[in-house]
Design an enzyme around this catalytic site. Structure first.
Site, PDB file in Angstrom:
ATOM      1  N   ALA A 137      -5.225  22.705  -8.424  1.00 18.89           N
ATOM      2  CA  ALA A 137      -6.364  22.065  -7.765  1.00 18.89           C
ATOM      3  C   ALA A 137      -6.301  20.575  -8.090  1.00 18.89           C
ATOM      4  O   ALA A 137      -5.692  20.177  -9.089  1.00 18.89           O
ATOM      5  CB  ALA A 137      -7.657  22.681  -8.272  1.00 18.89           C
ATOM      6  N   GLY A 140      -4.079  26.253  -9.546  1.00 19.81           N
ATOM      7  CA  GLY A 140      -4.387  26.698  -8.186  1.00 19.81           C
ATOM      8  C   GLY A 140      -3.142  26.960  -7.353  1.00 19.81           C
ATOM      9  O   GLY A 140      -3.175  27.758  -6.413  1.00 19.81           O
ATOM     10  N   GLU A 163      -2.131  30.370  -8.273  1.00 16.37           N
ATOM     11  CA  GLU A 163      -3.150  31.273  -7.735  1.00 16.37           C
ATOM     12  C   GLU A 163      -3.013  31.424  -6.221  1.00 16.37           C
ATOM     13  O   GLU A 163      -3.212  32.507  -5.668  1.00 16.37           O
ATOM     14  CB  GLU A 163      -4.543  30.752  -8.135  1.00 16.37           C
ATOM     15  CG  GLU A 163      -4.757  30.847  -9.650  1.00 16.37           C
ATOM     16  CD  GLU A 163      -5.930  30.023 -10.145  1.00 16.37           C
ATOM     17  OE1 GLU A 163      -5.944  28.803  -9.907  1.00 16.37           O
ATOM     18  OE2 GLU A 163      -6.843  30.591 -10.775  1.00 16.37           O
ATOM     19  N   GLU A 169      -4.870  25.395 -16.919  1.00 18.38           N
ATOM     20  CA  GLU A 169      -6.265  24.912 -16.904  1.00 18.38           C
ATOM     21  C   GLU A 169      -6.824  24.703 -18.307  1.00 18.38           C
ATOM     22  O   GLU A 169      -7.615  23.792 -18.548  1.00 18.38           O
ATOM     23  CB  GLU A 169      -7.161  25.907 -16.138  1.00 18.38           C
ATOM     24  CG  GLU A 169      -6.933  25.938 -14.638  1.00 18.38           C
ATOM     25  CD  GLU A 169      -5.845  26.910 -14.195  1.00 18.38           C
ATOM     26  OE1 GLU A 169      -5.074  27.394 -15.051  1.00 18.38           O
ATOM     27  OE2 GLU A 169      -5.766  27.171 -12.974  1.00 18.38           O
TER      28      GLU A 169
HETATM   29  N1  CAA Z   1      -4.242  17.050  -9.305  1.00 24.50           N
HETATM   30  C1  CAA Z   1      -4.203  15.754  -8.912  1.00 24.50           C
HETATM   31  N2  CAA Z   1      -3.078  15.003  -8.947  1.00 24.50           N
HETATM   32  C2  CAA Z   1      -1.968  15.577  -9.434  1.00 24.50           C
HETATM   33  C3  CAA Z   1      -1.941  16.912  -9.882  1.00 24.50           C
HETATM   34  C4  CAA Z   1      -3.156  17.677  -9.792  1.00 24.50           C
HETATM   35  N3  CAA Z   1      -3.221  18.951 -10.140  1.00 24.50           N
HETATM   36  N4  CAA Z   1      -0.700  17.202 -10.329  1.00 24.50           N
HETATM   37  C5  CAA Z   1       0.028  16.084 -10.150  1.00 24.50           C
HETATM   38  N5  CAA Z   1      -0.726  15.100  -9.614  1.00 24.50           N
HETATM   39  C6  CAA Z   1      -0.331  13.735  -9.282  1.00 24.50           C
HETATM   40  C7  CAA Z   1      -0.164  12.892 -10.522  1.00 24.50           C
HETATM   41  O1  CAA Z   1      -1.408  12.409 -10.971  1.00 24.50           O
HETATM   42  C8  CAA Z   1       0.757  11.821 -10.009  1.00 24.50           C
HETATM   43  O2  CAA Z   1      -0.007  10.910  -9.264  1.00 24.50           O
HETATM   44  P1  CAA Z   1       0.130   9.306  -9.546  1.00 24.50           P
HETATM   45  O3  CAA Z   1       1.565   8.996  -9.171  1.00 24.50           O
HETATM   46  O4  CAA Z   1      -0.872   8.704  -8.629  1.00 24.50           O
HETATM   47  O5  CAA Z   1      -0.114   9.111 -11.006  1.00 24.50           O
HETATM   48  C9  CAA Z   1       1.657  12.552  -9.036  1.00 24.50           C
HETATM   49  O6  CAA Z   1       0.959  13.736  -8.690  1.00 24.50           O
HETATM   50  C10 CAA Z   1       2.982  12.941  -9.670  1.00 24.50           C
HETATM   51  O7  CAA Z   1       2.709  13.668 -10.850  1.00 24.50           O
HETATM   52  P2  CAA Z   1       3.379  13.318 -12.249  1.00 24.50           P
HETATM   53  O8  CAA Z   1       3.687  11.881 -12.344  1.00 24.50           O
HETATM   54  O9  CAA Z   1       2.519  13.910 -13.328  1.00 24.50           O
HETATM   55  O10 CAA Z   1       4.741  14.147 -12.102  1.00 24.50           O
HETATM   56  P3  CAA Z   1       5.643  14.746 -13.269  1.00 24.50           P
HETATM   57  O11 CAA Z   1       6.895  15.196 -12.610  1.00 24.50           O
HETATM   58  O12 CAA Z   1       5.738  13.806 -14.397  1.00 24.50           O
HETATM   59  O13 CAA Z   1       4.824  16.042 -13.821  1.00 24.50           O
HETATM   60  C11 CAA Z   1       3.544  18.070 -13.584  1.00 24.50           C
HETATM   61  C12 CAA Z   1       4.638  17.152 -13.001  1.00 24.50           C
HETATM   62  C13 CAA Z   1       4.024  18.679 -14.903  1.00 24.50           C
HETATM   63  C14 CAA Z   1       3.294  19.172 -12.565  1.00 24.50           C
HETATM   64  C15 CAA Z   1       2.254  17.250 -13.820  1.00 24.50           C
HETATM   65  O14 CAA Z   1       1.958  16.505 -12.651  1.00 24.50           O
HETATM   66  C16 CAA Z   1       1.061  18.071 -14.163  1.00 24.50           C
HETATM   67  O15 CAA Z   1       0.932  18.523 -15.294  1.00 24.50           O
HETATM   68  N6  CAA Z   1       0.112  18.269 -13.206  1.00 24.50           N
HETATM   69  C17 CAA Z   1      -1.120  18.945 -13.440  1.00 24.50           C
HETATM   70  C18 CAA Z   1      -0.923  20.444 -13.541  1.00 24.50           C
HETATM   71  C19 CAA Z   1      -2.258  21.140 -13.810  1.00 24.50           C
HETATM   72  O16 CAA Z   1      -2.863  20.951 -14.831  1.00 24.50           O
HETATM   73  N7  CAA Z   1      -2.713  21.995 -12.864  1.00 24.50           N
HETATM   74  C20 CAA Z   1      -3.946  22.713 -12.977  1.00 24.50           C
HETATM   75  C21 CAA Z   1      -5.041  21.989 -12.261  1.00 24.50           C
HETATM   76  S1  CAA Z   1      -6.657  22.731 -12.518  1.00 24.50           S
HETATM   77  C22 CAA Z   1      -6.713  24.045 -11.457  1.00 24.50           C
HETATM   78  O17 CAA Z   1      -5.773  24.314 -10.731  1.00 24.50           O
HETATM   79  C23 CAA Z   1      -7.975  24.865 -11.488  1.00 24.50           C
HETATM   80  C24 CAA Z   1      -7.901  26.151 -10.764  1.00 24.50           C
HETATM   81  O18 CAA Z   1      -7.811  27.215 -11.336  1.00 24.50           O
HETATM   82  C25 CAA Z   1      -7.941  26.204  -9.320  1.00 24.50           C
END
Ligand code: CAA
Length: 257
Positions: free
Chosen positions: A65, A108, A111, A131
């Site tokens: 998400a 998400g 999911e 999460e």
């Molecule tokens: N939401 C918003 N933006 C996101 C995102 C997310 N879930 N995941 C990645 N992005 C964005 C980053 O912020 C980044 O944007 P900017 O260039 O503007 O900074 C861009 O995508 C590229 O991401 P990274 O620079 O972080 O890429 P990376 O290759 O270094 O890392 C990754 C990849 C390990 C997937 C890392 O992006 C990450 O950890 N993302 C978040 C994963 C996460 O925590 N997901 C769970 C979300 S909560 C949820 O999903 C609730 C639910 O149950 C529905």
């Protein structure tokens, strides 16, 4: 407003929804939820669509998400808007859904893949429910669907630590239908969807409904439900055609009725 998905028809009776927010690793914001669910519901009503592929990019199916969209919300906001309830529309789609997952399928994203019926993973796929590392818990079904898919011990491990699981581990655990080389994923998705879409649509819808009923009911009720659906296939043209084609050693000409 730029869209968050692309829609095409890569083969006969096959529709494909491609998540398209490359700069956010296909993070699922509210707009994406609306566009994916509305489009999937429309395709579900189309008698000329027998299977729907859901896919992302080579780097990310979806990284979860949208954290930036969620961050400022209050409890009252997410409770009043019943945040994520809109995804239920996708789980009500009766046409088979094929997830073709490469790269990150986190939170998400994992999911969303689990809402689908067949999950084909590229060998670079990574699954997880991170999460907990954000101070929250899964909210789009992770605690329920992951536990049903891979059991309590492994679901707890993933959900409580937030660690990622690679494609091999995901397949061993039973989350993934099968793994293919990353560069073959798009073609495998289409081939699999075409195979599903070439079968009788009433039969594939009933098969999906019967399997999903296994998660909702007792064994004896599930067996009865399956048997009654099996009986009802005998009211279709395609049962007559499928069995006649077998007997006459020819290919069936299903009409999806
Ligand atoms: N939401 C918003 N933006 C996101 C995102 C997310 N879930 N995941 C990645 N992005 C964005 C980053 O912020 C980044 O944007 P900017 O260039 O503007 O900074 C861009 O995508 C590229 O991401 P990274 O620079 O972080 O890429 P990376 O290759 O270094 O890392 C990754 C990849 C390990 C997937 C890392 O992006 C990450 O950890 N993302 C978040 C994963 C996460 O925590 N997901 C769970 C979300 S909560 C949820 O999903 C609730 C639910 O149950 C529905």
């Amino acid at each position: 407003m730029t869209g968050t998905i692309l829609v095409d028809h890569p083969a006969d009776r096959v529709a494909r929804i491609t998540l398209d927010r490359p700069t956010a690793l296909n993070a699922l914001n509210l707009q994406a939820m609306r566009e994916i669910t509305t489009t999937a519901a429309e395709l579900d009503r189309d008698p000329n669509v027998g299977a729907i592929i859901l896919t992302g990019s080579a780097k990310a199916f979806a990284a979860g998400a949208d954290i930036k969209e969620m961050a400022p919300r209050s409890f009252s906001d997410v409770f009043a808007e019943d945040w994520f309830a809109g995804w239920d529309t996708l789980s009500r789609v009766r046409t088979p859904l094929i997830a073709a997952v490469a790269g990150y399928a986190l939170g998400g994203g994992c999911e969303l893949a689990m809402i689908c019926d067949v999950l084909i993973a590229a060998d670079n796929a990574k699954f997880g429910q991170p999460e907990i590392t954000l101070g929250v818990i899964p909210g789009m079904g992770g605690s329920q669907r992951l536990t049903r898919a891979i059991g309590k011990a492994k679901a707890m491990d993933l959900i409580l630590t937030g660690r990622m699981m690679d494609a091999d581990e995901a397949e061993r655990a039973g989350l993934v239908s099968r793994i293919v080389p990353a560069d073959a994923l798009p073609e495998e998705g289409v081939t699999t969807a075409s195979k599903v879409a070439s079968t009788s649509k009433p039969a594939s819808m009933m098969a999906k409904e019967a399997v999903n009923r296994a998660f909702e009911t007792s064994l004896s009720e599930g067996l009865l439900f399956e048997r009654r659906l099996f009986h009802s296939t005998f009211a279709t043209h395609d049962q007559k055609e499928g069995m006649a084609a077998f007997t006459n050693k020819r290919k069936p000409d299903f009409r999806h009725t």
